[in-house]
Design a protein around this motif. Structure first.
Motif, PDB file in Angstrom:
ATOM      1  N   VAL A 335       0.845  -1.204   0.000  1.00 26.68           N
ATOM      2  CA  VAL A 335       0.000   0.000   0.000  1.00 26.68           C
ATOM      3  C   VAL A 335       0.879   1.253   0.000  1.00 26.68           C
ATOM      4  O   VAL A 335       0.628   2.211  -0.741  1.00 26.68           O
ATOM      5  CB  VAL A 335      -0.945  -0.016   1.216  1.00 26.68           C
ATOM      6  CG1 VAL A 335      -1.662   1.327   1.347  1.00 26.68           C
ATOM      7  CG2 VAL A 335      -1.968  -1.138   1.097  1.00 26.68           C
ATOM      8  N   SER A 336       1.932   1.240   0.833  1.00 28.65           N
ATOM      9  CA  SER A 336       2.854   2.381   0.879  1.00 28.65           C
ATOM     10  C   SER A 336       3.545   2.586  -0.463  1.00 28.65           C
ATOM     11  O   SER A 336       3.695   3.720  -0.937  1.00 28.65           O
ATOM     12  CB  SER A 336       3.879   2.143   1.988  1.00 28.65           C
ATOM     13  OG  SER A 336       4.837   3.172   2.001  1.00 28.65           O
ATOM     14  N   GLN A 339       1.169   4.162  -2.952  1.00 26.01           N
ATOM     15  CA  GLN A 339       0.967   5.589  -2.730  1.00 26.01           C
ATOM     16  C   GLN A 339       2.116   6.419  -3.262  1.00 26.01           C
ATOM     17  O   GLN A 339       1.931   7.565  -3.665  1.00 26.01           O
ATOM     18  CB  GLN A 339       0.783   5.845  -1.228  1.00 26.01           C
ATOM     19  CG  GLN A 339      -0.511   5.263  -0.669  1.00 26.01           C
ATOM     20  CD  GLN A 339      -0.576   5.338   0.855  1.00 26.01           C
ATOM     21  OE1 GLN A 339       0.413   5.682   1.496  1.00 26.01           O
ATOM     22  NE2 GLN A 339      -1.734   5.018   1.417  1.00 26.01           N
ATOM     23  N   ARG A 340       3.333   5.824  -3.288  1.00 28.22           N
ATOM     24  CA  ARG A 340       4.492   6.567  -3.791  1.00 28.22           C
ATOM     25  C   ARG A 340       4.669   6.448  -5.299  1.00 28.22           C
ATOM     26  O   ARG A 340       4.944   7.435  -5.981  1.00 28.22           O
ATOM     27  CB  ARG A 340       5.763   6.077  -3.099  1.00 28.22           C
ATOM     28  CG  ARG A 340       5.888   6.511  -1.645  1.00 28.22           C
ATOM     29  CD  ARG A 340       7.179   6.011  -1.039  1.00 28.22           C
ATOM     30  NE  ARG A 340       7.168   4.560  -0.938  1.00 28.22           N
ATOM     31  CZ  ARG A 340       8.242   3.812  -0.804  1.00 28.22           C
ATOM     32  NH1 ARG A 340       9.432   4.372  -0.810  1.00 28.22           N
ATOM     33  NH2 ARG A 340       8.143   2.503  -0.701  1.00 28.22           N
ATOM     34  N   HIS A 342       2.462   4.405  -7.486  1.00 32.68           N
ATOM     35  CA  HIS A 342       1.241   4.050  -8.220  1.00 32.68           C
ATOM     36  C   HIS A 342       1.430   2.795  -9.079  1.00 32.68           C
ATOM     37  O   HIS A 342       0.950   2.709 -10.196  1.00 32.68           O
ATOM     38  CB  HIS A 342       0.778   5.219  -9.096  1.00 32.68           C
ATOM     39  CG  HIS A 342       0.458   6.451  -8.308  1.00 32.68           C
ATOM     40  ND1 HIS A 342      -0.693   6.584  -7.545  1.00 32.68           N
ATOM     41  CD2 HIS A 342       1.170   7.606  -8.118  1.00 32.68           C
ATOM     42  CE1 HIS A 342      -0.690   7.764  -6.947  1.00 32.68           C
ATOM     43  NE2 HIS A 342       0.429   8.406  -7.266  1.00 32.68           N
ATOM     44  N   ASN A 441      -6.742   4.080  -5.301  1.00 34.51           N
ATOM     45  CA  ASN A 441      -6.199   5.293  -4.680  1.00 34.51           C
ATOM     46  C   ASN A 441      -6.820   5.542  -3.314  1.00 34.51           C
ATOM     47  O   ASN A 441      -8.025   5.307  -3.104  1.00 34.51           O
ATOM     48  CB  ASN A 441      -6.437   6.508  -5.581  1.00 34.51           C
ATOM     49  CG  ASN A 441      -5.542   6.493  -6.799  1.00 34.51           C
ATOM     50  OD1 ASN A 441      -4.411   6.011  -6.739  1.00 34.51           O
ATOM     51  ND2 ASN A 441      -6.035   6.989  -7.921  1.00 34.51           N
ATOM     52  N   ASN A 442      -5.983   6.042  -2.382  1.00 38.31           N
ATOM     53  CA  ASN A 442      -6.421   6.457  -1.046  1.00 38.31           C
ATOM     54  C   ASN A 442      -7.002   5.308  -0.226  1.00 38.31           C
ATOM     55  O   ASN A 442      -7.771   5.527   0.716  1.00 38.31           O
ATOM     56  CB  ASN A 442      -7.435   7.596  -1.142  1.00 38.31           C
ATOM     57  CG  ASN A 442      -6.867   8.809  -1.857  1.00 38.31           C
ATOM     58  OD1 ASN A 442      -5.694   9.161  -1.655  1.00 38.31           O
ATOM     59  ND2 ASN A 442      -7.675   9.450  -2.698  1.00 38.31           N
ATOM     60  N   THR A 444      -6.664   2.119   2.397  1.00 40.89           N
ATOM     61  CA  THR A 444      -5.827   1.451   3.388  1.00 40.89           C
ATOM     62  C   THR A 444      -5.892  -0.047   3.143  1.00 40.89           C
ATOM     63  O   THR A 444      -6.705  -0.521   2.332  1.00 40.89           O
ATOM     64  CB  THR A 444      -6.307   1.759   4.814  1.00 40.89           C
ATOM     65  OG1 THR A 444      -7.617   1.203   4.986  1.00 40.89           O
ATOM     66  CG2 THR A 444      -6.358   3.260   5.055  1.00 40.89           C
TER      67      THR A 444
END
Length: 471
Positions: A335-336, A339-340, A342, A441-442, A444
């Motif tokens: 997930v991290s 977010q960085r 994509h 996107n966005n 958790t």
């Protein structure tokens, strides 16, 4: 066919073979770029643009054995070297330990150099039995070294202060800014000698043992077999020569015999003192030898137990797959990363049916055999980059990094087909439901998992045997 025609064919064949051999030799000599820790003597360092140290000697030897032309890419710090190899600005790092986070972007060769890690303290600090004896002391750790990741995973309660390099850590320890410093025995000793500090001592060993080899960016993983062959071909005499050349560890003992000498002089003659001293020294040497052997034995047992504990802490005891905690940790990392960068990722949740009936009729051993069989099917079907683990009593979770939902759907269909075609599972009436969802996107991990579970629920409602994709 005429003789002239036959000679022309043979000539053409020989010419093609020579071209192929020349191309292969040219490929074998293609430069391989590498990065190092620029300030980690005597292991490795950059001085006046040149690579020196233990890894430099091994690199020249391995380059000769593997016919590889290594070319240095200079960096300013160890952290920058790790960034460079992850970004493919260099292809290999010649001397580093294996860690779970580094396995994400590196492949590793066989280790070719091992050394212990030690804890350094100011004089007067008692002997420490590894990290467990640190208590509330402030421990200095070099940013980016394996110790930082190891402590965060297994000793989260220890107070840690990150430093840029071991030499900086030695200075801060001597100045009283930190209480302890962890580092490799050879490099810590070299820094203490170079900085000429007098109030520091080595007060204990720190797990785990350094087992150092090449780290190769996964895009250049074809280098690993060549490097392994060269490592295995290194003569033992050369290893010993390199170690002797760079080993600068000196054991310093400070003993005050003043009171003992005065007492002995008052009681007995000089001759008696001479023989008494010889006997005491002999006994001390014997005891020291025994204690060293005992310490080595305990250290070996501790390393083995640490390896076993590390495996058990991340694997399921029945199937041998990764356990729930490990899978949650890897999913949070994905997930991290999403977010960085994509980069696409997909989660598969697989659930078996009829296990409760199977347990009631055939017992626990049969149920465990079924779970092991399904685990084996998962490992045989998933790709090398996928991570499979046991999620619950009858469910399995598969994390597919850098995988769009369409490719994951093909994987899910293969899993269902493999289960349905397995004779033993059919005999027990085992069916499987699969739900999958792509990371959005966005989101958790909890959101991502909830959508995957809903897809699994739809698969169960449709009678199992079909992979359902989350909306």
């Amino acid at each position: 066919m005429s003789k002239r025609h036959l000679l022309q064919i043979c000539y053409a064949f020989m010419l093609g073979s020579l071209v192929a051999i020349s191309a292969g030799a040219e490929q074998a000599k293609q430069p391989v770029t590498y990065c190092i820790d620029p300030n980690w003597m005597p292991y490795e360092a950059i001085r006046d643009g040149k690579h020196i140290g233990i890894s430099a000697d091994y690199l020249r030897l391995i380059g000769e054995l593997a016919e590889i032309d290594f070319q240095l890419v200079e960096t300013e710090s160890w952290g920058q070297s790790l960034e460079f190899i992850e970004q493919e600005r260099c292809m290999v790092i010649p001397l580093l330990n294996v860690t779970p986070s580094r396995r994400q972007f590196l492949s590793f060769t066989l280790p070719y150099f091992e050394a212990p890690n030690v804890i350094v303290a100011r004089a007067g600090t008692p002997i420490l039995q590894g990290y467990a004896g640190i208590g509330d002391r402030l421990l200095g750790v070099v940013q980016g070294y394996r110790h930082a990741e190891y402590l965060a995973r297994y000793y989260p309660d220890i107070r840690v202060e990150y430093v840029e390099s071991e030499s900086e850590g030695i200075k801060r320890l001597a100045a009283g800014e930190i209480d302890l410093l962890v580092g490799s025995l050879l490099s810590v000793n070299a820094n203490m000698n170079n900085l000429n500090v007098k109030n520091l001592i080595i007060t204990g060993y720190a797990e785990p043992y350094d087992s150092l080899g090449f780290g190769v960016n996964k895009h250049f993983a074809d280098l690993v077999p060549r490097l392994n062959n060269a490592i295995e071909a290194i003569p033992e005499a050369r290893r010993v020569d390199i170690y002797k050349r760079w080993n600068n560890v000196q054991i310093s003992r400070q003993q005050d015999y003043t009171e003992s000498v005065v007492f002995v002089v008052l009681l007995i003659s000089i001759i008696a003192v001479f023989y008494w001293r010889r006997r005491v020294i002999r006994q001390c040497n014997t005891m020291l030898s025994e204690k060293n052997e005992e310490l080595e034995s305990l250290q070996s047992a501790l390393v083995e137990k640490n390896r076993t504990l590390e495996f058990l802490s991340s694997h399921d005891s029945v199937t041998g797959l990764y356990n729930r905690n490990y899978m949650m940790h890897k999913a949070e990392e994905e997930v991290s990363r999403f977010q960085r960068f994509h980069s696409s990722a997909t989660l598969l949740l697989l659930e078996l049916s009829n296990l409760d009936e199977l347990l009631a009729v055939h017992g626990v051993s049969t149920k465990d055999n079924v779970l092991k069989t399904v685990a084996g099917i998962c490992l045989s079907v998933v790709r090398e980059v996928d991570i499979a683990g046991r999620w619950g009593g009858e469910s399995f979770l598969i994390l597919c990094p850098q995988t769009p939902i369409s490719a994951a759907k093909v994987l899910a269909d293969r899993l269902i087909s493999a289960v349905n075609q397995h004779r033993e599972l059919n005999q027990y009436g085992i069916q499987v439901a699969v739900g999958l969802a792509a990371l959005e996107n966005n989101e958790t991990f909890t959101d991502w998992y909830d959508r995957t579970f809903k897809a699994l629920y739809h698969s169960r409602r449709q009678g199992n045997g079909k992979a359902c994709v989350a909306d």
